[in-house]
Design a protein around this motif. Sequence first.
Motif, PDB file in Angstrom:
ATOM      1  N   ASN A  93      39.156  28.606  32.420  1.00  0.00           N
ATOM      2  CA  ASN A  93      40.364  29.184  33.007  1.00  0.00           C
ATOM      3  C   ASN A  93      40.974  30.257  32.098  1.00  0.00           C
ATOM      4  O   ASN A  93      41.433  31.308  32.574  1.00  0.00           O
ATOM      5  CB  ASN A  93      41.394  28.086  33.287  1.00  0.00           C
ATOM      6  N   PRO A 120      48.073  34.901  40.934  1.00  0.00           N
ATOM      7  CA  PRO A 120      49.530  34.684  40.872  1.00  0.00           C
ATOM      8  C   PRO A 120      50.276  35.013  42.161  1.00  0.00           C
ATOM      9  O   PRO A 120      51.234  34.328  42.520  1.00  0.00           O
ATOM     10  CB  PRO A 120      49.968  35.620  39.731  1.00  0.00           C
ATOM     11  N   CYS A 167      43.372  35.817  37.096  1.00  0.00           N
ATOM     12  CA  CYS A 167      43.641  34.659  37.950  1.00  0.00           C
ATOM     13  C   CYS A 167      44.314  33.549  37.138  1.00  0.00           C
ATOM     14  O   CYS A 167      44.203  33.504  35.911  1.00  0.00           O
ATOM     15  CB  CYS A 167      42.355  34.136  38.578  1.00  0.00           C
ATOM     16  N   THR A 168      45.002  32.653  37.816  1.00  0.00           N
ATOM     17  CA  THR A 168      45.669  31.544  37.128  1.00  0.00           C
ATOM     18  C   THR A 168      44.762  30.334  36.974  1.00  0.00           C
ATOM     19  O   THR A 168      44.926  29.546  36.048  1.00  0.00           O
ATOM     20  CB  THR A 168      46.941  31.124  37.880  1.00  0.00           C
ATOM     21  N   ASN A 203      41.138  34.120  33.204  1.00  0.00           N
ATOM     22  CA  ASN A 203      42.478  34.709  33.303  1.00  0.00           C
ATOM     23  C   ASN A 203      42.484  36.092  32.646  1.00  0.00           C
ATOM     24  O   ASN A 203      43.076  37.043  33.169  1.00  0.00           O
ATOM     25  CB  ASN A 203      43.504  33.797  32.633  1.00  0.00           C
TER      26      ASN A 203
END
Length: 337
Positions: A227, A178, A236-237, A231
């Motif tokens: 993802n 981010p 993490c995005t 996350n």
Amino acid sequence: MRDELIDTQDLVIGDCFKNYKELCAALKQPVYAGNQKKKQLENFKRFFEFEKVGNKFYITNILNKPKEKEYHYPPNSVYIQHIEIILLQFLSKQKEYQVDMPSQYLWLELGIINRDFIDMQDKKEELVEMHEQMRMFYVNDFYKRCRLKFLKIVDSSLENLEKRRLIRYSKVYKIKYPDNFFAETANLIEEVLILKTEREILDEFGFDKINEVYLKNKSADFYKKRNERLNELLGCTAVYDYLHIVYDPENAEKAIEKYKNISCDEVNTEKIKLNDKVVSSVDKQAKDRQENKGINNKEIEEKVDEAKENGEKTPFYYYESYAEMQYLLSDKLLKIK
């Protein structure tokens, strides 16, 4: 063993056989071992195309006419010369002779696809609205066919260039956090976590290898799950798959001299030539599928009518509009205007 004629009338594109013995049983062929097995599988390729994932065999195409037995150069070799010119010229302009990019953006840079191929992946409903006979199955089938074909084309071309020591390439993970504007290459700990997560998702899907994600049209589901879980694990995005390509000028000095001064017009000409060959190949595959497994095929039509009369499950077939809709998609998503 001698080459056998293979009856493929009961095969369907997309069929999955759990092992070699099951494939032979479906084809009514003997089961061999060692070199005889290898020769038999090579003979099978004269009649249909398959993807082997672990012990499984996925049928990816059924040929209208058997290939001749004489030697043919690998089909992907027709693309290598164009890719060499375009890629080496592109790399020679990069800082420190290296570049990181996703496979799809490399396809775009080479001229294999146009920008719509990437942009329309999240707008497939709009593609369905292109024509009253377009179906979501046609769109998904088109993307699946293209991804499998383009991965093979580019991988074989990169391997050829690497063997000649004109480039080195590898596949890397990029992670977007981010607070970071750019995605960064994963470190060792992050890479291990990504691999662990991918293996878990493959197990949940019942797949042995990543190839099956594409063969079964599960790529969107797979990467969404990846993802979401990463996350939670890393904060993490997003995680991206990139190609890392290095061009070493010391080892390929002649290649640099040959390509670094090539004009933009010459590069564009090579892109157009490559694009024409790719579009022709993709369209021919669609035409072959229509002729072999389309409802207009007399044998297919009879099987469908017979199944309906007997109240049995209708065998798979392509509608009359299949090939025409695939041509529309290749014109929209591949052809360089």
